[in-house]
Design a protein around this motif. Structure first.
Motif, PDB file in Angstrom:
ATOM      1  N   PRO A  11       1.669  -5.398  -1.242  1.00 19.68           N
ATOM      2  CA  PRO A  11       1.460  -6.793  -2.005  1.00 19.68           C
ATOM      3  C   PRO A  11       0.163  -6.574  -2.929  1.00 19.68           C
ATOM      4  CG  PRO A  11       0.018  -5.982  -0.101  1.00 19.68           C
ATOM      5  CD  PRO A  11       1.346  -5.099   0.198  1.00 19.68           C
ATOM      6  N   VAL A  12       0.213  -7.725  -3.986  1.00 13.41           N
ATOM      7  CA  VAL A  12      -0.678  -7.240  -5.066  1.00 13.41           C
ATOM      8  C   VAL A  12      -1.651  -8.053  -5.307  1.00 13.41           C
ATOM      9  CG1 VAL A  12      -1.051  -7.296  -7.378  1.00 13.41           C
ATOM     10  CG2 VAL A  12       0.804  -6.016  -6.346  1.00 13.41           C
ATOM     11  N   ILE A  13      -2.719  -8.228  -4.745  1.00 13.48           N
ATOM     12  CA  ILE A  13      -4.003  -9.130  -5.044  1.00 13.48           C
ATOM     13  C   ILE A  13      -4.493  -9.416  -5.866  1.00 13.48           C
ATOM     14  CG2 ILE A  13      -5.962  -9.454  -3.836  1.00 13.48           C
ATOM     15  CD1 ILE A  13      -6.207  -7.558  -1.673  1.00 13.48           C
ATOM     16  N   GLU A  14      -4.095 -10.720  -6.708  1.00 12.50           N
ATOM     17  CA  GLU A  14      -4.310 -10.968  -7.996  1.00 12.50           C
ATOM     18  C   GLU A  14      -6.503 -11.389  -8.274  1.00 12.50           C
ATOM     19  OE1 GLU A  14      -2.063 -12.653 -10.733  1.00 12.50           O
ATOM     20  OE2 GLU A  14       0.129 -12.314  -9.761  1.00 12.50           O
ATOM     21  N   ILE A  15      -6.841 -10.720  -8.687  1.00 10.70           N
ATOM     22  CA  ILE A  15      -8.835 -10.593  -9.699  1.00 10.70           C
ATOM     23  C   ILE A  15      -8.482 -11.674 -10.366  1.00 10.70           C
ATOM     24  CG2 ILE A  15     -10.546  -9.472 -10.075  1.00 10.70           C
ATOM     25  CD1 ILE A  15      -9.291  -6.849  -9.279  1.00 10.70           C
ATOM     26  N   TYR A 109     -12.903  -0.810  -1.905  1.00 14.39           N
ATOM     27  CA  TYR A 109     -11.912  -0.357  -1.694  1.00 14.39           C
ATOM     28  C   TYR A 109     -13.402   0.609  -2.482  1.00 14.39           C
ATOM     29  CZ  TYR A 109      -9.099  -3.923  -0.208  1.00 14.39           C
ATOM     30  OH  TYR A 109      -7.854  -4.673   0.218  1.00 14.39           O
ATOM     31  N   LEU A 110     -12.093   1.711  -2.115  1.00 11.11           N
ATOM     32  CA  LEU A 110     -12.892   3.440  -3.085  1.00 11.11           C
ATOM     33  C   LEU A 110     -12.107   3.537  -3.702  1.00 11.11           C
ATOM     34  CD1 LEU A 110     -15.264   4.777  -4.006  1.00 11.11           C
ATOM     35  CD2 LEU A 110     -14.071   6.475  -2.437  1.00 11.11           C
ATOM     36  N   VAL A 111     -12.435   3.257  -5.567  1.00 15.39           N
ATOM     37  CA  VAL A 111     -10.900   3.483  -5.947  1.00 15.39           C
ATOM     38  C   VAL A 111     -10.690   4.258  -6.701  1.00 15.39           C
ATOM     39  CG1 VAL A 111     -10.130   2.604  -8.714  1.00 15.39           C
ATOM     40  CG2 VAL A 111     -11.962   0.398  -7.249  1.00 15.39           C
ATOM     41  N   SER A 112      -9.941   5.246  -6.163  1.00 12.80           N
ATOM     42  CA  SER A 112      -9.449   6.254  -6.484  1.00 12.80           C
ATOM     43  C   SER A 112      -8.790   7.180  -7.681  1.00 12.80           C
ATOM     44  CB  SER A 112      -8.391   7.379  -5.354  1.00 12.80           C
ATOM     45  OG  SER A 112      -7.397   6.157  -4.918  1.00 12.80           O
ATOM     46  N   THR A 123      -4.786  -6.400 -21.299  1.00 15.96           N
ATOM     47  CA  THR A 123      -4.571  -5.184 -20.381  1.00 15.96           C
ATOM     48  C   THR A 123      -4.550  -5.314 -19.762  1.00 15.96           C
ATOM     49  OG1 THR A 123      -6.148  -4.330 -22.392  1.00 15.96           O
ATOM     50  CG2 THR A 123      -6.187  -2.969 -20.282  1.00 15.96           C
ATOM     51  N   ARG A 124      -3.906  -4.617 -18.755  1.00 16.81           N
ATOM     52  CA  ARG A 124      -3.498  -4.776 -17.372  1.00 16.81           C
ATOM     53  C   ARG A 124      -4.735  -3.789 -16.610  1.00 16.81           C
ATOM     54  NH1 ARG A 124       2.340  -5.385 -15.833  1.00 16.81           N
ATOM     55  NH2 ARG A 124       1.895  -7.269 -17.084  1.00 16.81           N
ATOM     56  N   LEU A 125      -4.940  -3.652 -15.162  1.00 21.89           N
ATOM     57  CA  LEU A 125      -5.346  -2.451 -14.549  1.00 21.89           C
ATOM     58  C   LEU A 125      -5.013  -2.977 -13.234  1.00 21.89           C
ATOM     59  CD1 LEU A 125      -9.161  -2.306 -16.186  1.00 21.89           C
ATOM     60  CD2 LEU A 125      -7.501  -1.041 -17.179  1.00 21.89           C
ATOM     61  N   ILE A 126      -4.639  -2.102 -12.582  1.00 19.22           N
ATOM     62  CA  ILE A 126      -4.153  -1.788 -11.230  1.00 19.22           C
ATOM     63  C   ILE A 126      -4.723  -0.405 -10.486  1.00 19.22           C
ATOM     64  CG2 ILE A 126      -2.733  -0.944  -9.509  1.00 19.22           C
ATOM     65  CD1 ILE A 126      -1.483  -3.305 -11.461  1.00 19.22           C
ATOM     66  N   PHE A 127      -6.096  -1.076  -9.630  1.00 20.20           N
ATOM     67  CA  PHE A 127      -6.840  -0.533  -8.742  1.00 20.20           C
ATOM     68  C   PHE A 127      -5.710  -0.029  -7.667  1.00 20.20           C
ATOM     69  CE2 PHE A 127      -9.208  -3.340 -11.279  1.00 20.20           C
ATOM     70  CZ  PHE A 127     -10.288  -2.840 -12.039  1.00 20.20           C
ATOM     71  N   LYS A 128      -6.422   1.072  -7.521  1.00 19.90           N
ATOM     72  CA  LYS A 128      -5.794   2.374  -6.620  1.00 19.90           C
ATOM     73  C   LYS A 128      -6.631   2.804  -5.528  1.00 19.90           C
ATOM     74  CE  LYS A 128      -1.186   2.714  -8.771  1.00 19.90           C
ATOM     75  NZ  LYS A 128      -0.433   3.957  -9.286  1.00 19.90           N
ATOM     76  N   SER A 129      -6.047   2.908  -4.230  1.00 20.96           N
ATOM     77  CA  SER A 129      -7.366   3.355  -3.457  1.00 20.96           C
ATOM     78  C   SER A 129      -6.511   3.605  -1.724  1.00 20.96           C
ATOM     79  CB  SER A 129      -8.462   2.813  -2.614  1.00 20.96           C
ATOM     80  OG  SER A 129      -7.693   1.210  -1.599  1.00 20.96           O
ATOM     81  N   LEU A 130      -7.264   4.307  -1.208  1.00 18.48           N
ATOM     82  CA  LEU A 130      -6.331   4.879  -0.349  1.00 18.48           C
ATOM     83  C   LEU A 130      -5.831   3.379   0.921  1.00 18.48           C
ATOM     84  CD1 LEU A 130      -8.589   7.942   1.202  1.00 18.48           C
ATOM     85  CD2 LEU A 130      -6.529   8.111  -0.290  1.00 18.48           C
ATOM     86  N   CYS A 131      -6.617   2.719   0.613  1.00 17.04           N
ATOM     87  CA  CYS A 131      -5.947   1.640   1.764  1.00 17.04           C
ATOM     88  C   CYS A 131      -4.516   1.426   0.693  1.00 17.04           C
ATOM     89  CB  CYS A 131      -6.626   0.311   1.343  1.00 17.04           C
ATOM     90  SG  CYS A 131      -8.356   0.491   1.883  1.00 17.04           S
ATOM     91  N   PRO A 132      -3.710   0.399   1.995  1.00 17.76           N
ATOM     92  CA  PRO A 132      -2.297   0.124   1.690  1.00 17.76           C
ATOM     93  C   PRO A 132      -2.536  -1.036  -0.198  1.00 17.76           C
ATOM     94  CG  PRO A 132      -2.698  -0.748   3.511  1.00 17.76           C
ATOM     95  CD  PRO A 132      -4.045  -0.458   3.299  1.00 17.76           C
ATOM     96  N   THR A 134      -2.823  -3.148  -3.327  1.00 20.47           N
ATOM     97  CA  THR A 134      -2.914  -2.895  -4.349  1.00 20.47           C
ATOM     98  C   THR A 134      -3.995  -4.090  -5.690  1.00 20.47           C
ATOM     99  OG1 THR A 134      -0.796  -1.525  -4.705  1.00 20.47           O
ATOM    100  CG2 THR A 134      -1.483  -2.431  -6.731  1.00 20.47           C
ATOM    101  N   LEU A 135      -4.919  -3.709  -5.991  1.00 17.24           N
ATOM    102  CA  LEU A 135      -5.839  -4.707  -6.311  1.00 17.24           C
ATOM    103  C   LEU A 135      -5.531  -5.262  -8.927  1.00 17.24           C
ATOM    104  CD1 LEU A 135      -8.335  -3.974  -4.829  1.00 17.24           C
ATOM    105  CD2 LEU A 135      -7.895  -6.032  -4.962  1.00 17.24           C
TER     106      LEU A 135
END
Length: 184
Positions: A11-15, A109-112, A123-132, A134-135
């Motif tokens: 799932p991609v969560i849109e900000i 979320y702690l962004v990794s 510009t598109r930023l995809i933030f990833k963390s240890l959680c499944p 995706t933002l």
């Protein structure tokens, strides 16, 4: 080979809108984000991550101002003036909005890492963390400039080393104490 998010059907969560702040206790930048989902989220970013992310975003703006920047044929003085004018314009269009409220503790979320993709317009930023989860945050050039300006101001409040910031950002600053500016 790493699979992209669409291949994994994650799932991609849109900000939709953000408020960026510096948390003195955590010594981190936090983005409180209003999303298309039912709850707000908070994205925590370390100075280390931001030291890698911000230069890429600044390069992105350099390429928008001067396509010759990549080839090294750009006139540095002209580019700096053009960046200054573009930054002033973005500054002037930054309107105050009510801040995005902090999320519930389980939505932090702690962004990794952050993936960056760009088109001519955004510009598109995809933030990833240890959680499944995706933002995804999409910003137009003016919004990216505004957000970087806010980050620069918070960077100074954090008393982090200022060497990564170009002159055309350092000359433009925003009062984040009053504004708690939100982008959408």
């Amino acid at each position: 080979m790493a699979a992209n998010h669409s291949e994994l059907n994650e799932p991609v969560i849109e900000i939709q809108r953000i408020t960026t702040r510096f948390d003195q206790f955590e010594d981190r930048i936090v983005i409180h984000a209003e999303t298309t989902g039912p709850e707000n989220v908070s994205l925590w970013m370390t100075q280390r991550l931001l030291l890698r992310l911000i230069p890429h975003l600044l390069d992105r703006l350099d390429h928008l101002i001067s396509p010759q920047h990549k080839s090294g044929t750009a006139n540095k003085r002209t580019d700096t003036l053009m960046q200054t004018f573009a930054q002033q314009s973005a500054c002037q269009t930054l309107d105050w909005q009510a801040p995005v409220q902090e999320s519930a503790p389980d939505r932090h979320y702690l962004v990794s890492s952050v993936d960056i993709t760009a088109t001519e317009q955004q510009t598109r930023l995809i933030f990833k963390s240890l959680c499944p989860d995706t933002l995804k945050l999409v910003m137009l050039a003016a919004e990216l400039r505004q957000w970087l300006m806010i980050c620069h101001s918070l960077w100074g409040k954090a008393q982090w080393p200022m060497h990564i910031w170009p002159v055309w950002i350092t000359e433009q600053d925003v009062d984040t104490s009053r504004s708690k500016v939100s982008l959408h």
